[in-house]
Design an enzyme around this catalytic site. Structure first.
Site, PDB file in Angstrom:
ATOM      1  N   GLY A 142       7.363  -1.705   5.527  1.00  0.00           N
ATOM      2  CA  GLY A 142       8.542  -2.247   5.495  1.00  0.00           C
ATOM      3  C   GLY A 142       9.749  -1.595   6.055  1.00  0.00           C
ATOM      4  N   CYS A 181       3.343   8.295   0.988  1.00  0.00           N
ATOM      5  CA  CYS A 181       4.073   7.741   1.831  1.00  0.00           C
ATOM      6  C   CYS A 181       4.219   6.305   1.176  1.00  0.00           C
ATOM      7  CB  CYS A 181       2.926   7.633   3.279  1.00  0.00           C
ATOM      8  SG  CYS A 181       3.750   6.339   4.636  1.00  0.00           S
ATOM      9  N   CYS A 183      -0.286   5.608  10.463  1.00  0.00           N
ATOM     10  CA  CYS A 183       0.882   5.015  10.758  1.00  0.00           C
ATOM     11  C   CYS A 183       0.856   3.609  11.273  1.00  0.00           C
ATOM     12  CB  CYS A 183       1.761   5.787  11.735  1.00  0.00           C
ATOM     13  SG  CYS A 183       2.121   7.561  11.360  1.00  0.00           S
ATOM     14  N   GLU A 199       0.734  -1.144   0.094  1.00  0.00           N
ATOM     15  CA  GLU A 199       0.023   0.023  -0.014  1.00  0.00           C
ATOM     16  C   GLU A 199       0.808   1.302  -0.084  1.00  0.00           C
ATOM     17  OE1 GLU A 199      -3.545  -1.860   2.613  1.00  0.00           O
ATOM     18  OE2 GLU A 199      -2.499  -0.243   3.354  1.00  0.00           O
ATOM     19  N   CYS A 231       7.068  -6.668   6.929  1.00  0.00           N
ATOM     20  CA  CYS A 231       8.366  -6.236   7.674  1.00  0.00           C
ATOM     21  C   CYS A 231       8.867  -7.335   8.378  1.00  0.00           C
ATOM     22  CB  CYS A 231       7.943  -4.784   8.270  1.00  0.00           C
ATOM     23  SG  CYS A 231       9.439  -4.103   9.151  1.00  0.00           S
ATOM     24  N   CYS A 247       7.916  -5.064  15.322  1.00  0.00           N
ATOM     25  CA  CYS A 247       7.459  -4.203  16.331  1.00  0.00           C
ATOM     26  C   CYS A 247       6.213  -4.401  16.894  1.00  0.00           C
ATOM     27  CB  CYS A 247       7.621  -2.628  15.800  1.00  0.00           C
ATOM     28  SG  CYS A 247       9.484  -2.175  15.270  1.00  0.00           S
ATOM     29  N   LEU A 271      12.285   6.056  17.377  1.00  0.00           N
ATOM     30  CA  LEU A 271      12.874   5.586  18.655  1.00  0.00           C
ATOM     31  C   LEU A 271      12.054   5.028  19.655  1.00  0.00           C
ATOM     32  CD1 LEU A 271      15.840   6.039  19.887  1.00  0.00           C
ATOM     33  CD2 LEU A 271      14.906   8.085  21.178  1.00  0.00           C
ATOM     34  N   CYS A 295       2.910  -2.373  15.564  1.00  0.00           N
ATOM     35  CA  CYS A 295       2.846  -1.997  14.441  1.00  0.00           C
ATOM     36  C   CYS A 295       2.017  -3.035  13.596  1.00  0.00           C
ATOM     37  CB  CYS A 295       4.166  -1.794  13.781  1.00  0.00           C
ATOM     38  SG  CYS A 295       4.066  -1.516  12.048  1.00  0.00           S
TER      39      CYS A 295
HETATM   40  N1  SAH Z   1      10.152   0.804   9.398  1.00  0.00           N
HETATM   41  C1  SAH Z   1      10.341   2.026   9.398  1.00  0.00           C
HETATM   42  C2  SAH Z   1       9.300   2.739   8.384  1.00  0.00           C
HETATM   43  C3  SAH Z   1       7.964   2.328   8.809  1.00  0.00           C
HETATM   44  S1  SAH Z   1       6.659   2.986   9.725  1.00  0.00           S
HETATM   45  C4  SAH Z   1      10.532   2.546  10.873  1.00  0.00           C
HETATM   46  O1  SAH Z   1      10.022   2.022  11.636  1.00  0.00           O
HETATM   47  O2  SAH Z   1      10.771   3.633  10.917  1.00  0.00           O
HETATM   48  C5  SAH Z   1       6.918   4.465  10.036  1.00  0.00           C
HETATM   49  C6  SAH Z   1       6.377   5.027  11.577  1.00  0.00           C
HETATM   50  O3  SAH Z   1       5.149   4.639  11.817  1.00  0.00           O
HETATM   51  C7  SAH Z   1       7.670   4.271  12.460  1.00  0.00           C
HETATM   52  O4  SAH Z   1       8.151   5.443  13.200  1.00  0.00           O
HETATM   53  C8  SAH Z   1       6.706   3.411  13.001  1.00  0.00           C
HETATM   54  O5  SAH Z   1       7.351   3.159  14.201  1.00  0.00           O
HETATM   55  C9  SAH Z   1       5.494   4.319  13.389  1.00  0.00           C
HETATM   56  N2  SAH Z   1       4.294   3.244  13.493  1.00  0.00           N
HETATM   57  C10 SAH Z   1       4.223   2.123  13.439  1.00  0.00           C
HETATM   58  N3  SAH Z   1       3.043   1.535  13.800  1.00  0.00           N
HETATM   59  C11 SAH Z   1       2.389   2.330  14.412  1.00  0.00           C
HETATM   60  C12 SAH Z   1       1.223   2.648  15.059  1.00  0.00           C
HETATM   61  N4  SAH Z   1       0.336   1.671  15.473  1.00  0.00           N
HETATM   62  N5  SAH Z   1       0.932   3.911  15.698  1.00  0.00           N
HETATM   63  C13 SAH Z   1       1.759   4.963  15.333  1.00  0.00           C
HETATM   64  N6  SAH Z   1       2.937   4.780  14.830  1.00  0.00           N
HETATM   65  C14 SAH Z   1       3.201   3.671  14.243  1.00  0.00           C
END
Ligand code: SAH
Length: 361
Positions: A175, A118, A351, A105, A125, A129, A233, A132
């Site tokens: 990803g 975006c 996000c 997407e 991925c 985390c 972070l 996510c």
């Molecule tokens: N893998 C990369 C880019 C993908 S996501 C990364 O982790 O940076 C882009 C941002 O969205 C990242 O900061 C990620 O931690 C955040 N993110 C992921 N899941 C989320 C959620 N459920 N709520 C808010 N931010 C989220």
């Protein structure tokens, strides 16, 4: 929690056939010459593809030649499966299907002063985390350079048709961009390369977001690029970050911050710190203070993201007063801080919500 993959660069499995946009200018000319044609054909073909033209629109190429070049250099990549809009049409999520059925997407966001896409850099991925949605499903495969760029090209062509253009690209879709390093960096180069060989975008308007794969950040520092780096972070201390961003067990907070700040020093670009505020998990005042302490005096900007809860998770966004206090403490310590808007929530386009499985329902 899943165990972390030992190899971050996934195998080539599933990648689409070679495409014009996988190649840089000289390689494109060489490919055309290999097909027995004049090098300038590479330029014509590039101009059309980056403008989002279909082969039928490439009328300055004789028909037989057009068919030959298209067959050799423009294999089908992503086909749009569905578009969903919200925010009165200002946010649009596109679900794409790859040549092998893979779903990814991208999200287009129109603001008054810019239009941002975006993009996804991988299908799924591998970083796991737990907050996510993409992280829950694991890695399917890397996207090719051309597949990444195509997400922008198609959006840009649609914007051009209504008198606009895509001004910004953020690698914040599905990803981990730094786990698909070569293809992502090549995609960035295609985005910034002037026409006809690229999209001619400004480097300052491109953000690559990472969980913090330190060797890849170090490599990026040597690329001579000036794109913005965003570091996810989410916690200022190793104990908590080990659970929120599991790769932290390999490269802890101090190491990842120092690599990211070295990037900033070399490029002069402000580091963006991403911090999803999760109720009672990472939103305590002492964590705001610790974060401020670690970032004090550095060229950084903190981007707080209200957690977008994923289905089935017990986690939620922090209450507004808690968020406000977190912001206040960071700002009081002199750290530039903003709270990200929550565009695309209703269409699972916010996000961490870019989950193809969900979108396919
Ligand atoms: N893998 C990369 C880019 C993908 S996501 C990364 O982790 O940076 C882009 C941002 O969205 C990242 O900061 C990620 O931690 C955040 N993110 C992921 N899941 C989320 C959620 N459920 N709520 C808010 N931010 C989220």
């Amino acid at each position: 929690m899943r165990t972390l993959p030992l190899v971050f660069e996934a195998p080539k499995r599933g990648l689409p056939p070679r495409h014009l946009a996988d190649l840089d200018g000289p390689a494109r000319r060489a490919a055309v010459v290999e097909l027995g044609e004049k090098p300038f054909r590479a330029e014509q073909l590039s101009r059309h593809w980056f403008a989002g033209h279909t082969p039928e629109q490439m009328t300055d190429l004789p028909l037989a030649l057009r068919e030959r070049l298209t067959a050799a250099l423009l294999p089908p990549l992503l086909s749009p499966v569905r578009d969903v809009e919200c925010d009165d049409g200002a946010t649009r999520k596109t679900l794409w299907r790859g040549h092998d059925g893979t779903l990814v997407e991208s999200v287009l966001m129109r603001y008054t002063d810019r239009t941002t896409v975006c993009v996804s850099s991988q299908a799924g991925c591998g970083m796991a985390c737990p907050f996510c949605a993409t992280g829950q499903a694991g890695l399917t495969r890397n996207l090719s350079t051309a597949e990444i760029v195509e997400q922008v090209v198609v959006a840009n062509a649609a914007e051009s048709a209504v008198g606009g253009r895509v001004s910004n690209v953020v690698f914040m879709g599905m990803g981990e961009p730094m786990a698909n390093y070569n293809r992502v960096v090549a995609a960035v180069r295609r985005l910034i390369e002037p026409t006809p060989y690229g999209l001619g975008m400004s480097q300052r308007n491109i953000v690559v977001s990472t969980v913090g794969l330190v060797p890849a950040i170090k490599r990026l520092t040597e690329e001579g690029l000036q794109i913005t780096l965003a570091l996810s972070l989410h916690a200022p201390d190793d104990e908590l970050r080990n659970t929120l961003v599991p790769v932290n067990t390999r490269w802890p907070v101090s190491e990842v911050l120092s690599a990211a700040l070295a990037y900033t020093k070399t490029t002069g670009r402000r580091l963006s710190i991403e911090y999803a505020l999760i109720r009672d998990v990472n939103d305590q005042p002492f964590r705001a203070d610790l974060l401020a302490k670690r970032l004090k005096g550095k060229l950084v900007h903190v981007n707080l993201i209200p957690l977008n809860p994923t289905p089935g998770s017990e986690w939620d966004a922090s209450p507004k007063p808690v968020e406000k206090e977190f912001v206040r403490r960071l700002r009081a310590a002199g750290i530039a801080t903003t709270v990200r808007d929550t565009r695309g929530r209703e269409i699972a386009g916010a996000c961490g919500q870019l989950s193809a499985a969900e979108a396919a329902v």
